[in-house]
Design a protein around this motif. Structure first.
Motif, PDB file in Angstrom:
ATOM      1  N   PHE A   1       0.843  -1.188   0.000  1.00 23.99           N
ATOM      2  CA  PHE A   1       0.000   0.000   0.000  1.00 23.99           C
ATOM      3  C   PHE A   1       0.875   1.233   0.000  1.00 23.99           C
ATOM      4  N   ARG A   2       0.692   2.078  -0.976  1.00 20.71           N
ATOM      5  CA  ARG A   2       1.521   3.293  -1.025  1.00 20.71           C
ATOM      6  C   ARG A   2       0.766   4.427  -0.343  1.00 20.71           C
ATOM      7  N   HIS A   3       1.343   4.995   0.687  1.00 13.31           N
ATOM      8  CA  HIS A   3       0.668   6.103   1.368  1.00 13.31           C
ATOM      9  C   HIS A   3       1.058   7.392   0.673  1.00 13.31           C
ATOM     10  N   SER A   4       0.674   7.520  -0.577  1.00 13.88           N
ATOM     11  CA  SER A   4       1.104   8.724  -1.272  1.00 13.88           C
ATOM     12  C   SER A   4       0.133   9.850  -0.996  1.00 13.88           C
ATOM     13  N   THR A   5      -1.103   9.493  -0.710  1.00  8.77           N
ATOM     14  CA  THR A   5      -2.110  10.543  -0.626  1.00  8.77           C
ATOM     15  C   THR A   5      -2.617  10.651   0.803  1.00  8.77           C
ATOM     16  N   SER A   6      -3.400  11.670   1.015  1.00 13.79           N
ATOM     17  CA  SER A   6      -3.864  11.899   2.376  1.00 13.79           C
ATOM     18  C   SER A   6      -4.977  10.913   2.696  1.00 13.79           C
ATOM     19  N   VAL A   7      -4.877  10.240   3.808  1.00 12.46           N
ATOM     20  CA  VAL A   7      -5.855   9.209   4.159  1.00 12.46           C
ATOM     21  C   VAL A   7      -6.231   9.396   5.608  1.00 12.46           C
ATOM     22  N   SER A   8      -7.517   9.412   5.896  1.00 18.35           N
ATOM     23  CA  SER A   8      -7.870   9.518   7.304  1.00 18.35           C
ATOM     24  C   SER A   8      -8.669   8.311   7.775  1.00 18.35           C
ATOM     25  N   SER A   9      -9.803   8.046   7.140  1.00 20.79           N
ATOM     26  CA  SER A   9     -10.676   7.008   7.682  1.00 20.79           C
ATOM     27  C   SER A   9     -10.413   5.670   7.009  1.00 20.79           C
ATOM     28  N   LEU A  10     -11.057   4.628   7.569  1.00 21.90           N
ATOM     29  CA  LEU A  10     -10.921   3.293   6.977  1.00 21.90           C
ATOM     30  C   LEU A  10     -11.476   3.271   5.562  1.00 21.90           C
ATOM     31  N   ALA A  11     -12.599   3.968   5.382  1.00 23.08           N
ATOM     32  CA  ALA A  11     -13.218   3.953   4.054  1.00 23.08           C
ATOM     33  C   ALA A  11     -12.231   4.498   3.030  1.00 23.08           C
ATOM     34  N   GLU A  12     -11.557   5.583   3.395  1.00 24.04           N
ATOM     35  CA  GLU A  12     -10.604   6.169   2.438  1.00 24.04           C
ATOM     36  C   GLU A  12      -9.450   5.214   2.200  1.00 24.04           C
ATOM     37  N   LYS A  13      -8.985   4.572   3.277  1.00 23.06           N
ATOM     38  CA  LYS A  13      -7.890   3.616   3.115  1.00 23.06           C
ATOM     39  C   LYS A  13      -8.285   2.525   2.138  1.00 23.06           C
ATOM     40  N   LEU A  14      -9.508   2.024   2.350  1.00 23.38           N
ATOM     41  CA  LEU A  14      -9.970   0.917   1.522  1.00 23.38           C
ATOM     42  C   LEU A  14     -10.030   1.347   0.056  1.00 23.38           C
ATOM     43  N   VAL A  15     -10.635   2.488  -0.177  1.00 22.07           N
ATOM     44  CA  VAL A  15     -10.833   2.922  -1.559  1.00 22.07           C
ATOM     45  C   VAL A  15      -9.489   3.165  -2.236  1.00 22.07           C
ATOM     46  N   ILE A  16      -8.581   3.796  -1.516  1.00 23.08           N
ATOM     47  CA  ILE A  16      -7.280   4.088  -2.139  1.00 23.08           C
ATOM     48  C   ILE A  16      -6.510   2.793  -2.375  1.00 23.08           C
ATOM     49  N   TRP A  17      -6.616   1.864  -1.432  1.00 25.45           N
ATOM     50  CA  TRP A  17      -5.921   0.585  -1.636  1.00 25.45           C
ATOM     51  C   TRP A  17      -6.493  -0.137  -2.849  1.00 25.45           C
ATOM     52  N   MET A  18      -7.816  -0.125  -2.971  1.00 28.47           N
ATOM     53  CA  MET A  18      -8.423  -0.853  -4.085  1.00 28.47           C
ATOM     54  C   MET A  18      -7.992  -0.259  -5.419  1.00 28.47           C
ATOM     55  N   SER A  19      -7.949   1.069  -5.472  1.00 29.39           N
ATOM     56  CA  SER A  19      -7.546   1.627  -6.771  1.00 29.39           C
ATOM     57  C   SER A  19      -6.063   1.367  -6.996  1.00 29.39           C
ATOM     58  N   ASP A  20      -5.287   1.236  -5.922  1.00 29.01           N
ATOM     59  CA  ASP A  20      -3.867   0.917  -6.082  1.00 29.01           C
ATOM     60  C   ASP A  20      -3.669  -0.466  -6.682  1.00 29.01           C
ATOM     61  N   VAL A  21      -4.516  -1.431  -6.265  1.00 28.50           N
ATOM     62  CA  VAL A  21      -4.328  -2.767  -6.820  1.00 28.50           C
ATOM     63  C   VAL A  21      -5.083  -2.913  -8.132  1.00 28.50           C
ATOM     64  N   GLY A  22      -5.626  -1.805  -8.640  1.00 31.48           N
ATOM     65  CA  GLY A  22      -6.200  -1.835  -9.978  1.00 31.48           C
ATOM     66  C   GLY A  22      -7.649  -2.260 -10.038  1.00 31.48           C
ATOM     67  N   PHE A  23      -8.361  -2.090  -8.946  1.00 34.11           N
ATOM     68  CA  PHE A  23      -9.786  -2.457  -8.925  1.00 34.11           C
ATOM     69  C   PHE A  23     -10.589  -1.301  -9.524  1.00 34.11           C
ATOM     70  N   THR A  24     -11.478  -1.588 -10.467  1.00 33.76           N
ATOM     71  CA  THR A  24     -12.215  -0.501 -11.117  1.00 33.76           C
ATOM     72  C   THR A  24     -13.713  -0.678 -10.921  1.00 33.76           C
ATOM     73  N   LEU A  25     -14.478   0.273 -11.411  1.00 28.98           N
ATOM     74  CA  LEU A  25     -15.932   0.194 -11.285  1.00 28.98           C
ATOM     75  C   LEU A  25     -16.486  -1.016 -12.022  1.00 28.98           C
ATOM     76  N   ARG A  26     -15.853  -1.347 -13.172  1.00 29.60           N
ATOM     77  CA  ARG A  26     -16.348  -2.528 -13.920  1.00 29.60           C
ATOM     78  C   ARG A  26     -16.255  -3.763 -13.032  1.00 29.60           C
ATOM     79  N   ASP A  27     -15.134  -3.870 -12.292  1.00 27.65           N
ATOM     80  CA  ASP A  27     -14.968  -5.030 -11.417  1.00 27.65           C
ATOM     81  C   ASP A  27     -16.032  -5.010 -10.331  1.00 27.65           C
ATOM     82  N   LEU A  28     -16.300  -3.821  -9.823  1.00 32.50           N
ATOM     83  CA  LEU A  28     -17.273  -3.706  -8.738  1.00 32.50           C
ATOM     84  C   LEU A  28     -18.647  -4.153  -9.216  1.00 32.50           C
ATOM     85  N   GLU A  29     -18.974  -3.810 -10.469  1.00 31.98           N
ATOM     86  CA  GLU A  29     -20.301  -4.159 -10.974  1.00 31.98           C
ATOM     87  C   GLU A  29     -20.459  -5.664 -11.092  1.00 31.98           C
TER      88      GLU A  29
END
Length: 1951
Positions: free
Chosen positions: A920-948
């Motif tokens: 996990f790269r802490h490049s951006t500002s992160v405060s809550s768990l939700a933000e951590k989760l979302v940033i981690w997911m986009s880091d590993v390449g998870f996209t909206l298509r995958d979510l659908e």
């Protein structure tokens, strides 16, 4: 010969074949310049070379033959895309004579020529190469990560040079200092092999051989020798140049970076690793010569260096550019120089020139010195000498600098050498080398030795620490040719008998059958009929020793024709047939150009065909299973398994897509030992008529009549089962048909064959397939695949007797599992053979169960996963661990608490690398768990298509986190994160395109193309490129922008309205009109400065067109007849050169339109140079403007010199100021030199006196101030300090306009020491403040120190000043210098010097004008004391003036004897003006209301004063000056805001043209107007130190009297305001419609000493306050999505937004309309509904949706699912439900939840109808319910109660209730019986299976096995049950329903 049936079977069908011809060939024929080039090349060669006699002729002849031979070659590679997505096409590089053609194309796309290059001499080689340019600058580094830019290039090798063309369009020519035999592209750059000429004998002992291999890392770098590091005898590694000319490179690879060489003497191949040199190795090489202590070595290296150096410098040796070969013959005449043997080719002078620009070559080089000593002649014993050849007459000392050696860049390390074989011949060099990977990822280096028809494969792998490659076993395969097939990890081998065979690594896969080519039979196995071969030897059983026959023997063994096996059948005519076939048939002769899975076959008849080798699998499911099984099996077995599958799948006439899975199952089960023909379900698998040789078809019976068996076959077919469980079957109420239990199902048990390949691995394979099954469950698109897979799993589970698994599958697919009952017995002994893997778990791992436990807060076991295959499972597990369990370490590297990796124990290293990828790269500002989760997911390449495609229950926690982040995102998240959370506004901001750019470059072009008659004039006023769209938003209520345009336009004639008096003659009338026009022209000429401000940076020029400069129109039109009035009629006297400054300003105004972001280059600037001399002044202004917007740095030094030598005064002024402004504060040396030439004081005293025009000197002095701004540079400060009081010279020099020079020196001094105050380091001896004070108040002149003393000895003959300082000249400069040096320092002692005098006596000594400057200076120093009220302003006026002066409003005069009223009155107005001006500086660009009111009051006072009778005392001129100053101060405060009141004042002043109004006042008024609308409202003023300095220069409060007046202040400086302007307009742009819109923003100010932290709301588009005052900016709801820009972390993000046009993307919330459409907010969807009750939602009309959302999917949904039709009936209820769901999704801002709602609703309805054939959706609903009741979610809700809950209606409780009711009814209606039989392990009836499964899933009922283990038998009461069920995690509500059954109580306890 036993395996011949197997052999026959394994044919692989190749894909379609196409004729192949290189694309470049036909393009070459049509390429225009081939012939012309040839002529151009041949002709001069003979003439130019004639000096060289014979050599020249040889040269030209050689050229001809090369051309006639017409060598062509080409190479192909896989197409590379820019973005990184997969592309599938070939790129081809084709070379013929001197052309290189690069084309792209594939089977699907037509091939196109991408680039064609033509060079001057034949191309020896062309190749692709990527050069890396290391970035020194740190600011780029953090973006790209590696800090390197890769330049993709194409390199073309000619005889004497190499051309490099990059894709960006740069091209380089690098000269080659030696003959190159070969060029190789490497990871780092190019590698050259020097061709070793034949005469180069091994040198005699004392000589060191010359390097043979060189590298060039970039075309601008030097060519440096390659070094080699070899282990020494005593372990000390020796580093030395590669100088062994017996070593040839045969192969070079980039990834891994290795080189393969061949030693021609020992006939051995060696592999080396290629890498960059380490610094210590460089030193070793360089010290090498000293260690040896022999002088010779030193000399050699120096000779090498000298050679390379002088070449790279481009000193061409004697000879012509056309003599492109080693001129050995011509040289051999000079016997005296044996060292001249191999003189390298000369290079073209052009190349030399381009190289000499290279920065790397700043080393001295000496031409003429002989280089490259090849001679063996004895060296002189002294160290630094070189054999002197006749033409090197230099002395030894001259040679010393030459010995600096060239530093090597690349190094090779030895990795592997093949072992010596006895039978090697001399020429066994590999003809083809490649790296291939086998199906299991093992890598092989293969090289083909053609002379022995053998392919050698060396296995290699990376060491564990990735530092080196380890080479392993060597295998050899008989082959005539080979090529890798990268796409499917195999290689293609052409064996001796002409067959194509596919290998994976060294495992043979099978023959390739090519449709359309005859298979070679034995008779054709010999390519050439060889009479020498005795035919009978063919059938000899023993292998003949004769080497030529080895391939034949191979042919016999592998021939596909079985009849020829018997030797007796061999006909005698074989030989004849052989010959005839030669003429008739074709066979494959070679392979070439493999790309991905395509390869070209060269046939014997010289044609080429391209074939595609088929893929290993096409269906996703089969690919997954193969991957999984491959990962778990040992490598050898895995390869065999894959080979078998590949053969089965790709047999000729193989299966189509659908039956691929069936084929796979059959193949796999056969390999496990099943007899698939006996197993009923596999026997019935349908292959769609495939006659694959592997699977024998069901025995076809000849009977025509049919039989019962056929019917049973149909009933038990897959198709029937699928149909039965299909909803349609239920809808049609079809009775289920039961097949009779077929006879062989139970009568005999089937056993497995334990000898098969995969038998021992069945449990492992089963477990892996189960994990893949779980993985596929997480992809809702793979439903079909799961159903297919579960049938196989059930079979295996049943045979392995795994009851827990069978039960698990039953619960998932009740309808499918009941159908297959047939088991195969595996007896005990066989089970013993099976390999039980450690990771096998008796309880089936279930991803849903795992998630459910997490949500319920129970303890969880780690979930098993296969790296690289079960990526989704891993993702889901980790994200739930993070978000629900709140464990932040889950996303860091060790996810091992939750995940358990499964491996076959072989691949260790691969795993670790997988892990690092997801860290996990802490490049951006992160405060809550939700933000951590979302940033981690986009880091590993998870996209909206995958979510659908995730099932809705699993996706819910992720959607919840996304919903949270969407509400409160941070502004600095990367684009991918913003896309994931559905904030297009933010993602667009992140990938920012420029709005203005698009608008201005398209809009105006179109409008100016077709000027219609009326508008054509208006178009040329220079103001038509403004961004109307944004301006109309800022000032929407009125037409003030058009008014400003009208006031500032100077391109149309003015209206001269003079009434003819009766007594005036016509001639007098004309004169009067012209005099009136002259007055008006004073105004017209002042307009351009204001226009420049108005249009600042609003235009992006088109590089192919000149910049339109509107003409300055100084004519008039007189009504009523509209006659033209002209000043040039000669009737009145017009001042000479009146318009020259006006046109300069006009040029500046035009140039300032160009935005700093535009693409402009030196050529365009020169291209704008006007042809007519009259326009030179405008061009001068244009140059200055380019400097102010930063483009002048691109102008080449050559052109700058050009302009300055012309001696045009204006051009020099514009250029000097422009260049200095562009280099603001850089202390740039080159510019300093440029400026010094124009300032006599900076030249040495002895220099010739240059006649520099006075104004140019002034500009140069200011230029010095700009270049050295804020540096406190001592020498500059000293000179400028002296220049303030520069005395007039003896002749006429320095006598006119001295004031402006003195002022300029003061301003420049102030800039150099800007804001340094008393901290002027190292200047204390200059006494700067004291000296300035003296200049200000007068006194005795000091003795002139320094070098210019000589010049000032004799006094001026013109001006008598004596020994005192002329204060009138020096005061302004000194005052402002003090103000700038002590700016904002609040230094009281200095400020007191500047206090206005408070006695009448002293007042008489000071010019009232200077009081303005003093007051201004004093206030700027006491910056923090300035307060925006009139009390403070008046406090600056001394008491004596306050008491005795007339107030501004007074009507009659007080009388007084001893006081001079005039002095007091003038002092009063000037002091007030000075104070007001300082107020303007203090609040510049702030729109401060108090400051505005205060200034406005004084401005109106002055206006009244002008018309009062007392005006004459003060003097009109003084009042006008003060009024102008006030107007400017007002405009500064309101800069860019377009304030209406100020505009009215300006317009009033614009209309005043008579009386005292002169050019200067007009200039001031229109500058005020321009500042008010700075940059069309996009720019404002900054109050930074450098801005204030610039504004002081621009707004200096003494205005010119007429248009050529530069006496007190140089007019050009008025434009320096640009340096104070900064973009501060924030324009919200609606991301959906891409148009600017209104949005409410909230600005929070940081607290300061004057006010506490405060927030204010602004309606954007608006000018922001200065950024350093702000804490944060928020886009506020409710209409737009909130967005926070936090400035406490730094303002860079916001600055970049503002500099790109201030575009801030915003996104309307659903159900909202923009402020433009709905200003009061009454039309929005939310305003219409009063409550959130469902009854209200019913009233929601689906038609209304279009006003509330822009999502087309929602429109369609409303259309099709929410609109009632005519005869609805019962559907009405569903429509209402859908409408309310839609309403809720839209109002809650999560339309993406719509599918979830509907899925839940449909699932519940299906359950009510008892049609659940699979329990998948029930699981999801269960997860949804558990999520909402989970502890983590409850906590989040309590922390943030106002957050719109996702599903906040009664929807979920209703659904939950419905499910409960349905299941309870089932239980009462007889379900309890089947439940009881299930729990007691008896079979249940089929009709109840589905509902039972639903019940078990929904209530988490444990399996019978767990119940038995729990010892529940003897329980008698409920409490005991509760206790025992505690361990099983069964919820109480389930227990209540189970209790009656368990307690043997018939009365159900359903609540």
């Amino acid at each position: 010969m036993s395996d011949h049936s197997d052999e026959a079977a394994t044919m692989i069908a190749a894909g379609d074949l196409q004729e192949f011809a290189p694309r470049g060939r036909e393009h070459c024929r049509r390429h225009p310049s081939a012939l012309t080039l040839q002529l151009r090349r041949l002709q001069p060669a003979s003439e130019l070379c004639s000096s060289d006699g014979a050599a020249g002729l040889v040269g030209s002849l050689r050229e001809v033959t090369i051309h006639e031979r017409q060598r062509e070659s080409w190479q192909l590679r896989k197409g590379a895309s820019d973005v990184g997505e997969e592309v599938d096409y070939d790129e081809e590089l084709y070379v013929a004579s001197n052309m290189v053609i690069w084309s792209k194309g594939s089977k699907t796309q037509a091939s196109t020529v991408y680039k064609a290059f033509t060079v001057d001499s034949p191309v020896l080689q062309a190749l692709w190469c990527d050069f890396t340019i290391p970035q020194e600058k740190s600011d780029k580094a953090d973006v790209s990560g590696s800090g390197e830019i890769i330049e993709k290039c194409i390199c073309i090798l000619q005889n004497s040079c190499i051309n490099v063309h990059s894709i960006e369009g740069k091209d380089y020519i690098a000269a080659l200092p030696f003959q190159v035999a070969n060029v190789w592209p490497t990871k780092y750059g190019l590698l050259f092999e020097r061709s070793s000429s034949s005469h180069e004998v091994p040198p005699s002992p004392p000589r060191e051989p010359l390097p043979t291999m060189f590298s060039m890392l970039h075309p601008l770098d030097e060519i440096t020798p390659l070094v080699c590091k070899s282990g020494g005898v005593f372990g000390s590694a020796r580093v030395q140049y590669v100088a062994d000319y017996t070593m040839r490179i045969v192969f070079l690879n980039t990834e891994p970076s290795i080189v393969m060489t061949y030693d021609t003497v020992q006939s051995l191949h060696t592999v080396w690793a290629l890498r960059r040199v380490k610094p210590e190795e460089q030193n070793m090489v360089l010290k090498f010569s000293e260690q040896l202590g022999t002088p010779q070595h030193m000399a050699t290296s120096s000779s090498l260096t000298a050679h390379l150096r002088s070449f790279s410098k481009g000193d061409s040796p004697v000879g012509s550019p056309f003599q492109n070969y080693s001129s050995i013959h011509s040289q051999s005449r000079s016997v005296s120089s044996p060292s001249m043997q191999s003189r390298s080719p000369s290079i073209s002078n052009m190349a030399a020139l381009s190289r000499s620009h290279s920065p790397a070559l700043g080393v001295h080089s000496f031409s003429g010195v002989q280089r490259f000593n090849f001679s063996g002649s004895a060296q002189s014993p002294r160290r630094h000498s070189i054999t002197h050849s006749p033409n090197s007459t230099s002395s030894d000392s001259f040679l010393v600098p030459e010995t600096e050696p060239i530093v090597p860049e690349l190094c090779i390390d030895h990795l592997w050498t093949e072992t010596v074989t006895n039978m090697r011949e001399k020429n066994s060099q590999a003809s083809k080398v490649f790296i291939t990977t086998d199906l299991c990822g093992q890598k092989f280096l293969c090289f083909l030795v053609e002379s022995q028809l053998q392919l050698w494969c060396v296995k290699f792998q990376e060491s564990n620490d990735k530092s080196q490659l380890i080479f392993g076993s060597v295998t050899n395969i008989q082959a005539k040719d080979a090529a890798p097939v990268e796409g499917i990890d195999t290689l293609l081998v052409l064996d001796g008998s002409g067959n194509l065979v596919l290998y994976s690594g060294v495992v043979r896969v099978g023959k390739v059958f090519i449709p359309g080519l005859p298979a070679p039979s034995l008779t054709m196995s010999n390519q050439m009929p060889r009479p020498s071969t005795p035919l009978d030897s063919v059938s000899t059983p023993s292998k003949p020793l004769n080497k030529h026959l080895a391939p034949l023997e191979e042919g016999v063994l592998l021939s596909p024709v079985p009849e020829l096996r018997d030797s007796s059948k061999l006909h005698d005519s074989t030989y004849i047939e052989d010959c005839t076939f030669q003429q008739l048939g074709t066979f494959i002769h070679a392979l070439r150009d493999p790309v991905h899975n395509r390869v070209t076959l060269e046939l014997s008849n010289n044609t080429m065909v391209r074939i595609a080798i088929p893929e290993i699998a096409t269906s996703e499911l089969v690919k997954r299973c193969l991957q999984g099984v491959k990962a778990i099996l040992p490598k050898e077995i895995a390869v065999q398994m894959l080979v078998k599958w590949y053969n089965a799948y790709n047999a000729p006439g193989g299966p189509s897509y659908h039956s691929e899975w069936n084929l796979f199952v059959t193949c796999l089960m056969n390999m496990m030992g099943y007899n698939t023909e006996r197993l009923s379900w596999t026997r019935n698998l349908d292959f769609e008529g495939s006659l694959s040789p592997v699977i024998a078809p069901k025995k076809a019976r000849p009977s025509e009549t049919g039989s019962d068996e056929d019917w049973e076959y149909l009933l038990s077919s897959d198709y029937h089962k699928n149909f039965e469980s299909h909803p349609v079957a239920k809808a049609l109420r079809l009775d289920p048909l039961e097949a009779l239990a077929s006879k062989d199902d139970f009568s005999q048990s089937l056993s497995l064959d334990s000898s098969t390949l995969l038998f021992t691995h069945i449990p492992a394979i089963f477990f892996v397939l189960h994990l893949i099954y779980e993985e596929l469950k997480l992809n809702s698109l793979m439903g079909e695949g799961i159903r297919s897979l579960v049938v196989l799993l059930v079979q295996l589970a049943r045979d392995l007797k795994l009851d827990a698994y069978i039960d698990y599958y039953y619960r998932d697919y009740p309808a499918l599992v009941k159908a297959s009952r047939q088991t195969c017995v595996i007896d005990q002994v066989q089970t013993g053979f099976m390999h039980q893997p450690a990771f096998f778990s008796p309880e089936p791992p279930s991803i849903f169960q795992w998630l459910s436990s997490c949500l319920k807060g129970e303890g969880v076991q780690p979930y098993p996963y296969l790296p690289g295959i079960c990526e989704r499972s891993k993702l889901v597990v980790v994200s739930v661990a993070l978000y629900i369990l709140g464990d932040e370490s889950a996303v860091s590297n060790e996810a091992s608490h939750y995940l358990y990796k499964i491996t076959s124990g072989q691949r260790k290293q691969q795993m670790e690398q997988d892990d690092n990828r997801c860290s996990f790269r802490h490049s951006t500002s992160v405060s809550s768990l939700a933000e951590k989760l979302v940033i981690w997911m986009s880091d590993v390449g998870f996209t909206l298509r995958d979510l659908e495609s995730l099932p809705f229950g699993v996706a819910l926690p992720i959607r919840d986190a996304i919903y949270y982040c969407r509400e409160q995102p941070a502004s600095d998240w990367p684009e991918a994160v913003c896309l994931l959370i559905g904030r297009q506004d933010l993602s667009k901001q992140a990938c920012e395109g420029n709005l203005q750019k698009g608008k201005s470059s398209v809009g105006p072009v179109l409008s100016s193309d077709i000027p219609s008659g009326t508008e054509s004039e208006e178009d040329e006023d220079g103001m038509n490129d403004m961004n109307e769209e944004v301006m109309s938003l800022i000032w929407s209520e009125d037409l003030r922008v058009q008014e400003v345009r009208r006031l500032l336009q100077s391109a149309r004639p003015v209206r001269v309205n003079v009434v003819q008096m009766p007594e005036a003659s016509d001639h007098e009338y004309i004169e009067e009109k012209e005099n009136r026009l002259l007055q008006l022209c004073q105004r017209t000429m002042a307009l351009p400065v204001g226009r420049g401000m108005f249009t600042l940076f609003s235009y992006h020029p088109i590089p192919t067109e000149q910049l339109p400069i509107p003409k300055l129109n100084l004519t008039g039109r007189a009504p009523p007849r509209n006659t033209t009035v002209d000043l040039n009629s000669g009737n009145i006297d017009v001042p000479p050169n009146m318009a020259c400054w006006a046109s300069f300003h006009n040029g500046v105004a035009a140039g300032l339109k160009i935005a700093p972001a535009s693409q402009i280059d030196s050529a365009w600037i020169v291209y704008n140079k006007p042809k007519i001399a009259e326009l030179a002044n405008e061009y001068a202004g244009f140059l200055m403007a380019l400097g102010l917007n930063g483009h002048l740095t691109k102008l080449a030094t050559l052109n700058i010199h050009d302009y300055l030598t012309k001696g045009h005064e204006m051009t020099s002024i514009g250029l000097l100021l422009g260049v200095s402004a562009a280099k603001l504060g850089t202390m740039d040396v080159a510019i300093t030199r440029l400026l010094s030439i124009h300032i006599p004081a900076l030249l040495p005293p002895t220099s010739t006196e240059l006649d520099v025009p006075h104004n140019v000197q002034v500009a140069a002095v200011i230029g010095i101030g700009l270049v050295y701004q804020g540096t406190a540079h001592r020498h500059t400060a000293e000179v400028l300090l002296a220049e303030i009081g520069r005395p007039p010279g003896p002749e006429m020099e320095y006598c006119t306009d001295r004031e402006s020079y003195s002022l300029a020196s003061g301003l420049a001094l102030g800039m150099v020491c800007l804001g340094h105050g008393s901290n002027l380091i190292g200047m204390s001896d200059l006494n700067v403040p004291e000296q300035l004070y003296q200049y200000m108040v007068g006194g005795h002149r000091r003795f002139q120190a320094g070098m210019h003393r000589e010049k000032h000895k004799s006094p001026s003959y013109q001006i008598k000043e004596g020994d005192t300082i002329n204060v009138d000249v020096t005061c302004p400069g000194a005052t402002l210098a003090l103000a700038m040096i002590y700016l904002k320092t609040n230094n009281r002692s200095i400020a007191d010097w500047l206090q206005a005098p408070d006695t009448m006596y002293l007042l008489d000594f000071v010019k009232p004008e200077f009081l303005l400057l003093r007051t201004l200076a004093r206030c700027l120093i006491l910056w923090d004391d300035i307060l925006p009220n009139s009390k403070w302003v008046n406090s600056n006026v001394p008491q004596i003036i306050r008491e005795n002066s007339i107030s501004l409003q007074a009507t009659e005069l007080p009388s007084s004897e001893d006081l001079s009223l005039e002095t007091l009155a003038q002092a009063h107005v000037y002091i007030i003006a000075g104070a007001c001006l300082s107020l303007g500086f203090r609040f510049a660009g702030s729109e401060n209301l108090a400051a505005f009111k205060c200034l406005y009051k004084y401005a109106t006072d002055f206006l009244k004063c002008l018309s009062a009778p007392t005006a004459s005392i003060t003097g009109h001129y003084n009042l006008e000056t003060c009024l102008s100053v006030l107007l400017l101060a007002l405009a500064m405060v309101m800069a860019g805001s377009g304030n209406l009141k100020v505009l009215q004042l300006c317009r009033f002043m614009h209309k005043k043209t008579g009386g005292e109004m002169n050019y200067g006042f007009h200039l001031a008024h229109h500058m005020a107007l321009g500042l008010l609308f700075l940059g069309g409202g996009r720019y404002s003023l900054s109050t930074s130190n450098s801005s204030i300095a610039a504004l002081l220069c621009a707004l200096y409060p003494h205005f010119p009297v007429h248009s050529t007046d530069n006496r007190y202040h140089l007019q050009a400086l008025r434009h320096l305001y640009v340096l104070a302007a900064e973009p501060r307009l924030l324009t919200p742009v609606d991301v959906d419609s891409n148009t600017p819109c209104y949005a409410l923003i909230e600005v929070t100010y940081k607290g300061t000493q004057w006010y506490a932290e405060a927030t204010e709301e602004l309606m954007a588009p608006t000018l922001l306050p200065e950024l350093h005052l702000l804490k944060q900016i928020r886009v506020k709801g409710p209409r737009y999505w909130e967005l926070l820009i936090d400035l406490s972390k730094g303002t860079n993000h916001l600055k970049s937004i503002l500099s790109k046009g201030g575009v801030l993307y915003v996104k309307l919330r659903a159900g909202q309309l923009s402020y433009k459409e709905d200003p009061m907010g009454w039309r929005s969807l939310l305003a219409q509904t009063v409550t959130h009750r469902n009854s209200e939602a019913r009233a929601f009309k689906p038609e209304a949706i279009s006003a509330f959302t822009s999502d087309p999917a929602l429109f369609s949904f409303a259309d099709y699912f929410c609109k009632p039709t005519v005869n609805m009936g019962q559907k009405q209820e569903i429509l209402d439900l859908f409408s309310s769901i839609l309403y809720e999704c839209v109002t809650q801002e999560n339309p993406e939840m719509l599918p979830t709602y509907i899925a839940i609703d449909q699932a519940v309805r299906r359950l009510e109808r008892k049609e659940m054939s699979e329990t998948f959706e029930l699981w999801q609903i269960k997860l949804v319910l558990e999520f909402f009741s989970s502890r983590s979610h409850q906590e989040r809700m309590s922390r943030n109660p106002n957050r719109g809950l996702f599903m906040n209606s009664e929807f979920l409780p209703v659904m939950k209730c419905t499910i409960d009711n349905t299941l309870d009814q089932w239980l009462q209606a007889g379900g309890d019986v089947s439940l009881h039989s299930y729990l007691s392990g008896q079979p249940t009836e089929d009709s109840q299976l589905s509902m039972l499964a639903c019940f078990l899933i929904y209530h988490s009922v444990p399996t019978p096995g767990q119940l038995a283990a729990g010892g529940l038998e003897g329980s008698t009461n409920f409490s005991e049950l509760l206790l025992k069920f505690k361990q099983l995690n069964v919820p109480v509500r389930a227990l209540l329903r189970l209790a009656p059954l368990l307690l043997r109580n018939p009365q159900a306890m359903v609540l």
